[in-house]
Design an enzyme around this catalytic site. Structure first.
Site, PDB file in Angstrom:
ATOM      1  N   ARG A 117     -16.512 -28.320 -84.790  1.00 49.34           N
ATOM      2  CA  ARG A 117     -15.854 -27.523 -85.817  1.00 49.34           C
ATOM      3  C   ARG A 117     -15.075 -26.349 -85.224  1.00 49.34           C
ATOM      4  O   ARG A 117     -14.197 -25.788 -85.874  1.00 49.34           O
ATOM      5  CB  ARG A 117     -16.885 -27.043 -86.849  1.00 49.34           C
ATOM      6  CG  ARG A 117     -16.295 -26.557 -88.135  1.00 49.34           C
ATOM      7  CD  ARG A 117     -17.209 -26.792 -89.357  1.00 49.34           C
ATOM      8  NE  ARG A 117     -18.604 -26.526 -89.143  1.00 49.34           N
ATOM      9  CZ  ARG A 117     -19.191 -25.322 -89.249  1.00 49.34           C
ATOM     10  NH1 ARG A 117     -18.463 -24.270 -89.532  1.00 49.34           N
ATOM     11  NH2 ARG A 117     -20.492 -25.195 -89.059  1.00 49.34           N
TER      12      ARG A 117
ATOM     13  N   ASP B   5       7.915 -24.717 -94.821  1.00 48.80           N
ATOM     14  CA  ASP B   5       7.447 -26.098 -94.788  1.00 48.80           C
ATOM     15  C   ASP B   5       8.553 -26.932 -94.147  1.00 48.80           C
ATOM     16  O   ASP B   5       9.618 -27.127 -94.736  1.00 48.80           O
ATOM     17  CB  ASP B   5       7.137 -26.587 -96.199  1.00 48.80           C
ATOM     18  CG  ASP B   5       6.464 -27.952 -96.217  1.00 48.80           C
ATOM     19  OD1 ASP B   5       6.734 -28.759 -95.303  1.00 48.80           O
ATOM     20  OD2 ASP B   5       5.690 -28.228 -97.155  1.00 48.80           O
TER      21      ASP B   5
END
Length: 405
Positions: A72, A191
């Site tokens: 993680r 984006d």
């Protein structure tokens, strides 16, 4: 400095970086293909040193020195993809996530954790990005504006300005340098999913964060879901901390597929863009089509409004795949008002130029004549009266650029 280090640090063309970034150490290790590290945890016999490394990560979010700690916190295979994407976008770092929406969520959480919950955004955005901001699901508040109104929309608690260019699904473009100037000290997030670093590198125009749905062109084969944010190291550290805390990690197999996808990214984007431009040209002179959108920057996306029923076109394609998503080696078509932007309020959707007759097509690598034959039969025969084509439309003979904001 060794010859290996010279090759690694020298300025290289984007096509070269796409093939070699994230892989520069392989030959020295006697490897050709990148290894896939599937470990979720890693042994350590020095628990004091391990504790110090975890404390260092908690303080800054910097990638731990030495061997990995836990899946993680990071993964070596995923790190190769992050290194490569940062090289292609021209940023210090990149942080990968399980999806594009997980990546955007992490950015919003980072800014909110600093008391900066307000977002200024320009429509259209991808429908789920629009919904995430509008619904305030992460405690954010959004002000929608056009690029000319960004400076006036900023507040003391504005943590982010967000644009998408070319935009989903209308392919509208914005002047990134002008937008970045209007942002002042507020970070600009762009984006870049549709353009990819092959067509534009937003960081060169003042963007501080570059977002990708890596599911699309970066993977390129419709078989991996991922998101990534390219940015400076300071923001990357905070994003890694959020990723660790929330668990939106990218699986190593996905990281491997993305790294492999980057190697052919320039070739795929340029080939698909050539076909897309030709299809846009043919659609623009077709009496069954009312309007065609194709960005000035180019690319493999085409949007067009039909004069007939768009749902009949979706039902009629045979070679083109009627499906959501984009950026794959095969051509996809979808009806944004029904699918990708259904979640956006109808008035907001139409106000952003997403009409009910609009179709969005992601052009793949098939032969352009085969694609046109399929579109032609799907569009069907339309009478001259139904077409309503004016003389000036017939004289134009080319698509209009996607509307600029």
């Amino acid at each position: 400095m060794s010859g290996y280090d010279d090759a690694r640090t020298a300025a290289r063309a984007l096509a070269t970086e796409a093939v070699h970034a994230g892989r520069d150490d392989l030959a020295r290790q006697g490897l050709h293909a990148p290894p896939i590290d599937l470990s979720t945890t890693y042994p350590s016999y020095d628990s004091r040193a391990e504790a110090a490394r975890i404390d260092a990560f908690a303080a800054t979010g910097a990638e731990p020195d030495g061997p990995p700690v836990y899946g993680r916190l990071g993964n070596p295979t995923v790190a190769r993809f992050e290194t490569a994407l940062a090289k292609l976008e021209g940023t210090d770092a990149a942080v990968a996530f399980a999806s594009g929406m997980a990546a955007l969520s992490a950015v919003l959480l980072v800014r909110a954790s600093m008391g900066l919950r307000h977002v200024v955004a320009v429509r259209p955005l991808y429908g789920c990005s629009d919904h995430l901001l509008t619904a305030g699901l992460l405690g954010s508040e959004v002000t929608w504006t056009d690029p000319a109104g960004i400076a006036d929309a900023l507040r003391p608690d504005t943590g982010l300005v967000m644009v998408e260019t070319p935009a989903n699904p209308t392919l509208a473009e914005v002047d990134l340098r002008a937008v970045a100037h209007a942002c002042g000290s507020v970070p600009l997030l762009v984006d870049n999913t549709f353009a990819t670093p092959v067509l534009q590198r937003p960081a060169e125009h003042g963007a501080r964060l570059v977002l990708h749905s890596a599911t699309k062109y970066l993977g390129g084969h419709g078989d991996v879901m991922a998101g990534v944010v390219a940015c400076d190291e300071e923001l990357a550290g905070r994003l890694r901390q959020v990723r660790f805390a929330t668990g939106g990690v990218l699986h190593p197999l996905a990281g491997y597929l993305l790294l492999r996808g980057l190697a052919t990214l320039p070739v795929r984007v340029r080939a698909a863009s050539e076909s897309a431009a030709e299809l846009a040209r043919r659609l623009s002179v077709d009496p069954r089509v009312g309007r065609v959108y194709y960005p000035g920057i180019g690319g493999a996306m085409v949007a067009f409004e039909v004069k007939g029923d768009p749902h009949e076109v979706i039902a009629g394609v045979r070679l083109v795949t009627p499906a959501v998503s984009l950026g794959s080696v095969d051509t996809l078509i979808q009806h944004p008002a029904s699918i990708s932007h259904r979640i956006v309020d109808a008035d907001d959707r139409r106000g952003a130029g997403v009409s009910d007759r609009l179709l969005r097509m992601s052009v793949g690598l098939e032969d352009v004549d085969d694609l046109w034959a399929d579109l032609d039969q799907a569009l069907g025969a339309v009478s001259a009266r139904a077409a309503g084509r004016s003389a000036d439309e017939g004289a134009a003979g080319r698509p209009e650029p996607a509307a600029a904001h």
